[in-house]
Design an enzyme around this catalytic site. Structure first.
Site, PDB file in Angstrom:
ATOM      1  N   LYS A  73     -62.144  30.295  20.101  1.00  0.00           N
ATOM      2  CA  LYS A  73     -63.333  30.896  19.175  1.00  0.00           C
ATOM      3  C   LYS A  73     -63.498  30.391  17.995  1.00  0.00           C
ATOM      4  O   LYS A  73     -64.527  29.691  17.424  1.00  0.00           O
ATOM      5  CB  LYS A  73     -63.515  32.433  19.443  1.00  0.00           C
ATOM      6  N   GLY A 136     -58.799  38.418  14.827  1.00  0.00           N
ATOM      7  CA  GLY A 136     -59.221  37.226  15.485  1.00  0.00           C
ATOM      8  C   GLY A 136     -60.649  36.999  15.488  1.00  0.00           C
ATOM      9  O   GLY A 136     -61.484  37.771  14.664  1.00  0.00           O
ATOM     10  N   ALA A 138     -62.919  37.711  17.798  1.00  0.00           N
ATOM     11  CA  ALA A 138     -63.598  38.732  18.669  1.00  0.00           C
ATOM     12  C   ALA A 138     -63.599  39.954  17.652  1.00  0.00           C
ATOM     13  O   ALA A 138     -64.621  40.646  17.451  1.00  0.00           O
ATOM     14  CB  ALA A 138     -62.970  39.179  19.809  1.00  0.00           C
ATOM     15  N   ASN A 158     -53.792  44.551  11.588  1.00  0.00           N
ATOM     16  CA  ASN A 158     -53.400  43.391  12.408  1.00  0.00           C
ATOM     17  C   ASN A 158     -51.864  43.006  12.315  1.00  0.00           C
ATOM     18  O   ASN A 158     -51.347  43.408  11.214  1.00  0.00           O
ATOM     19  CB  ASN A 158     -54.075  42.042  11.877  1.00  0.00           C
ATOM     20  N   ARG A 159     -51.128  42.582  13.026  1.00  0.00           N
ATOM     21  CA  ARG A 159     -49.635  42.391  12.942  1.00  0.00           C
ATOM     22  C   ARG A 159     -49.453  41.423  11.655  1.00  0.00           C
ATOM     23  O   ARG A 159     -48.508  41.456  10.934  1.00  0.00           O
ATOM     24  CB  ARG A 159     -49.053  41.622  13.982  1.00  0.00           C
ATOM     25  N   THR A 160     -50.198  40.397  11.542  1.00  0.00           N
ATOM     26  CA  THR A 160     -50.141  39.447  10.305  1.00  0.00           C
ATOM     27  C   THR A 160     -51.139  40.079   9.218  1.00  0.00           C
ATOM     28  O   THR A 160     -52.352  39.936   9.388  1.00  0.00           O
ATOM     29  CB  THR A 160     -50.643  38.179  10.502  1.00  0.00           C
TER      30      THR A 160
END
Length: 263
Positions: A73, A136, A138, A158-160
């Site tokens: 995406k 990301g 989505a 988010n993990r990052t």
């Protein structure tokens, strides 16, 4: 199934992996119901081959457009000739219309489809506190859509963490009146909790958030279509939460996608 002939208009969906996608079946059922001479096919393409494939799709004269899903995406946004305003703000594309001249117009309908899917089940985001796991394409689209729909607060985890920071910074510019923050795996204190990651698609995936932070006053929503009941939804159901499967989002997106590609 639609009969294929030399006059059939072709649509595609690009993904890696591709086995889990349900869009072709659903879209082809719509085409058949509306007696349209059109068909959608799945195309499995790796990230390193995406640009070459897209260059080839430009030259297919009977191709009207294609859907883009994980993990393409964000990369697709840079390969389009033009983006809708929403896709440009989100920085990702999940639907592309090909013009007769071979130009590609990219749009992003994940967020609109998600909100419409909630509303189809009697759930409203206006005035609600929304927690989104993921940062990301989505997740960005859902953030954009719930902010546009009047959510009272949006939290992104988010993990990052740098990706979550960047997403919040970008959305603050678009929606300065909406309260928003970067969160942790703790989803407590939110009305609607959304898994906008791919975690849960494969056996053995970690949960996208701390299940101990869920309570029966929350709605927990998925964007994953297969499996229908992810480990997160199973855990949320066990804890008394209302759950929202991914299918309503897909159904609502179909209407948006077919309309976008016919313009």
């Amino acid at each position: 199934m639609t009969k294929i002939s030399g006059t059939t208009r072709v649509f595609a969906i690009l993904a890696d992996p591709i086995h889990h996608v349900q869009t072709p079946q659903a879209v082809n059922e719509v085409f058949q119901a509306e007696k349209l001479d059109a068909a959608m096919i799945p195309i499995h393409v790796k990230q390193e081959h995406l640009q070459r494939l897209v260059d080839g799709l430009r030259g297919i004269q009977n191709l009207d457009g294609f859907v883009v899903t994980v993990p393409h995406k964000r990369a697709m946004a840079a390969l389009c000739d033009q983006l809708t305003p929403a896709a440009a703000r989100i920085g990702a594309v999940n639907v592309v219309r090909r013009t007769a001249a071979g130009a590609l117009l990219g749009g992003m309908l994940d967020g609109e489809g998600f909100v419409a899917g909630l509303r189809s089940q009697g759930l409203e985001v206006t005035g609600r506190r929304i927690y989104i796991a993921g940062a990301g394409g989505a997740a960005s689209a859902i953030f954009h859509a719930v902010a546009q729909a009047g959510a009272s607060h949006v939290t992104v985890a988010n993990r990052t963490s740098s990706k979550a920071d960047e997403l919040v910074s970008r959305m603050r510019q678009a929606f300065p009146a909406v309260s928003m923050s970067v969160g942790t795996p703790d989803a407590g204190g939110h009305d609607i909790v959304v898994n906008a990651t791919s975690l849960g698609m494969h056996a053995g995936d970690a949960l996208p958030l701390d299940p101990g932070s869920l309570d029966r006053g929350q709605t927990v929503a998925e964007i994953i279509m297969q499996p229908e009941q992810t480990p997160l939804l199973a855990e949320a159901k066990r804890r008394g939460c209302r759950i929202q499967y991914g299918a309503p989002m897909l159904r609502c997106q179909l209407e948006l996608m077919t309309g976008f590609m016919r313009q």
